[in-house]
Design a protein around this motif. Structure first.
Motif, PDB file in Angstrom:
ATOM      1  N   LYS A  65       0.807  -1.217   0.000  1.00  0.00           N
ATOM      2  CA  LYS A  65       0.000   0.000   0.000  1.00  0.00           C
ATOM      3  C   LYS A  65       0.847   1.279   0.000  1.00  0.00           C
ATOM      4  CE  LYS A  65      -4.045  -2.149   2.154  1.00  0.00           C
ATOM      5  NZ  LYS A  65      -4.975  -1.810   1.043  1.00  0.00           N
ATOM      6  N   ASN A  66       2.167   1.096  -0.068  1.00  0.00           N
ATOM      7  CA  ASN A  66       3.099   2.231  -0.048  1.00  0.00           C
ATOM      8  C   ASN A  66       2.978   3.071   1.213  1.00  0.00           C
ATOM      9  OD1 ASN A  66       4.493   1.803  -2.558  1.00  0.00           O
ATOM     10  ND2 ASN A  66       2.654   2.494  -3.626  1.00  0.00           N
ATOM     11  N   TRP A  67       2.707   2.412   2.334  1.00  0.00           N
ATOM     12  CA  TRP A  67       2.739   3.070   3.635  1.00  0.00           C
ATOM     13  C   TRP A  67       4.177   3.023   4.135  1.00  0.00           C
ATOM     14  CZ3 TRP A  67      -1.847  -0.224   5.855  1.00  0.00           C
ATOM     15  CH2 TRP A  67      -3.043   0.204   5.267  1.00  0.00           C
ATOM     16  N   TYR A  68       4.650   4.141   4.650  1.00  0.00           N
ATOM     17  CA  TYR A  68       6.034   4.191   5.144  1.00  0.00           C
ATOM     18  C   TYR A  68       6.097   3.538   6.518  1.00  0.00           C
ATOM     19  CZ  TYR A  68      10.795   5.914   5.706  1.00  0.00           C
ATOM     20  OH  TYR A  68      12.160   5.986   5.838  1.00  0.00           O
ATOM     21  N   ILE A  69       6.888   2.492   6.621  1.00  0.00           N
ATOM     22  CA  ILE A  69       6.971   1.750   7.875  1.00  0.00           C
ATOM     23  C   ILE A  69       8.425   1.586   8.298  1.00  0.00           C
ATOM     24  CG2 ILE A  69       6.972  -0.526   6.730  1.00  0.00           C
ATOM     25  CD1 ILE A  69       5.240  -1.475   9.200  1.00  0.00           C
TER      26      ILE A  69
ATOM     27  N   CYS B  75       4.254   5.779   9.277  1.00  0.00           N
ATOM     28  CA  CYS B  75       4.318   7.240   9.169  1.00  0.00           C
ATOM     29  C   CYS B  75       3.564   7.704   7.922  1.00  0.00           C
ATOM     30  CB  CYS B  75       5.771   7.706   9.059  1.00  0.00           C
ATOM     31  SG  CYS B  75       6.859   7.058  10.337  1.00  0.00           S
ATOM     32  N   ASP B  76       2.835   8.804   8.075  1.00  0.00           N
ATOM     33  CA  ASP B  76       2.104   9.374   6.938  1.00  0.00           C
ATOM     34  C   ASP B  76       1.963  10.872   7.154  1.00  0.00           C
ATOM     35  OD1 ASP B  76       0.094   8.824   4.532  1.00  0.00           O
ATOM     36  OD2 ASP B  76      -0.828  10.288   5.880  1.00  0.00           O
ATOM     37  N   LEU B  77       2.379  11.647   6.162  1.00  0.00           N
ATOM     38  CA  LEU B  77       2.349  13.107   6.278  1.00  0.00           C
ATOM     39  C   LEU B  77       1.144  13.723   5.580  1.00  0.00           C
ATOM     40  CD1 LEU B  77       6.140  13.882   5.640  1.00  0.00           C
ATOM     41  CD2 LEU B  77       4.974  13.564   7.837  1.00  0.00           C
ATOM     42  N   ASN B  78       0.215  12.871   5.113  1.00  0.00           N
ATOM     43  CA  ASN B  78      -0.917  13.361   4.328  1.00  0.00           C
ATOM     44  C   ASN B  78      -2.260  13.215   5.042  1.00  0.00           C
ATOM     45  OD1 ASN B  78       0.750  13.964   1.990  1.00  0.00           O
ATOM     46  ND2 ASN B  78       0.903  11.740   1.695  1.00  0.00           N
ATOM     47  N   GLY B  79      -2.232  13.061   6.350  1.00  0.00           N
ATOM     48  CA  GLY B  79      -3.472  13.019   7.110  1.00  0.00           C
ATOM     49  C   GLY B  79      -4.223  11.703   7.057  1.00  0.00           C
ATOM     50  N   ASN B  80      -3.525  10.608   6.759  1.00  0.00           N
ATOM     51  CA  ASN B  80      -4.201   9.319   6.589  1.00  0.00           C
ATOM     52  C   ASN B  80      -3.995   8.347   7.740  1.00  0.00           C
ATOM     53  OD1 ASN B  80      -5.215   9.943   3.945  1.00  0.00           O
ATOM     54  ND2 ASN B  80      -3.145   9.604   3.147  1.00  0.00           N
TER      55      ASN B  80
END
Length: 264
Positions: free
Chosen positions: A100-104, A153-158
């Motif tokens: 899902k291209n979530w930064y982990i 981590c997510d910088l786009n409010g998700n």
């Protein structure tokens, strides 16, 4: 009330908003230790960051990291308590985040493992020097043993959306805690700071009634309820203030020094 152990959350508690320990807080911690009181860190951060600040302050007992999943001796570097994820859970978690291209990032000992480096995802660590970060690319499966915690981590409010999705997939196999608007900690189920604090108290032979715990966020709730004296920062969320026995000053107003001078 006789306090023998003080447990301090880091971000928003011991550290100010610049992610630094004020001289006033450092001096108050020294005064407490000079009276024979143990002072420790209890943080959601990885062990190396907790140890980094604890050594700066010459703390006198093991420190709690990974939201209670690790309790590490400052002198020997050995863990007196450490909880690890099952390998199959870790493999599935990381695979989903990759897809899902979530930064982990995930922690094994004092090492951070990541798919690729993006320092914008390490804002809380900007004042911690000497971090050991290993970029693994897509070959993550050989780095899945003895994992103590993961952070999305997510910088786009998700972050809330990601939390809801992971909660639905894993249900009671993992614990999820949002500590900032852009990060979510993933722990083992039933791991929290109260667990780590109880392990440390047992190690030091201290009763929970003799503990003061200070914090500001949802991951501090369990230890503030557990401790004999639960303290909320002036900047704490309402849930923390509602269960605390005392509310000290804001983290930018030396709230830790204020509460130490009041009760110690």
């Amino acid at each position: 009330m006789s306090i023998k152990l003080i447990a301090l959350d880091m971000d928003g508690t011991l550290l100010n908003r610049q992610k630094l320990v004020s001289e006033e807080n450092a001096s108050a911690i020294k005064r407490a230790m000079d009276k024979g009181i143990y002072v420790t860190i209890a943080t959601g951060r990885m062990p190396a960051s907790a140890v980094y600040f604890a050594k700066q302050l010459n703390m006198n007992c093991p420190v709690i990291s990974c939201n209670g999943g690790v309790v590490k001796d400052l002198n020997t570097g050995k863990s007196i308590y450490e909880a690890h994820f099952p390998k199959d859970t870790i493999t599935k978690l990381i695979s989903i985040c990759y897809q899902k291209n979530w930064y982990i990032r995930w922690y094994i000992g004092d090492t951070i493992y990541i798919r690729y480096v993006d320092m914008d995802m390490f804002l809380a660590y900007k004042t911690t020097k000497g971090l050991n970060i290993v970029e693994v690319g897509d070959e993550f499966e050989k780095y899945t043993e003895n994992v103590t915690q993961l952070v999305v981590c997510d910088l786009n409010g998700n972050i809330q959306k990601i939390q809801d999705e992971l909660s639905n997939i894993f249900k009671d196999k993992i614990g999820l805690q949002q500590n900032t608007e852009y990060t979510m900690d993933i722990t083992l189920p039933n791991i929290n700071k109260a667990v780590g604090l109880s392990k440390l108290a047992q190690y030091l032979q201290i009763d929970k009634s003799e503990i003061m715990a200070c914090g500001d966020g949802d991951n501090d709730l369990a230890m503030i309820e557990y401790a004999g004296l639960g303290v909320a920062m002036g900047n704490a969320i309402d849930d923390v203030k509602n269960i605390a026995q005392f509310i000290t000053k804001d983290c930018d107003e030396n709230g830790i020094a204020y509460v130490i001078d009041k009760f110690i």
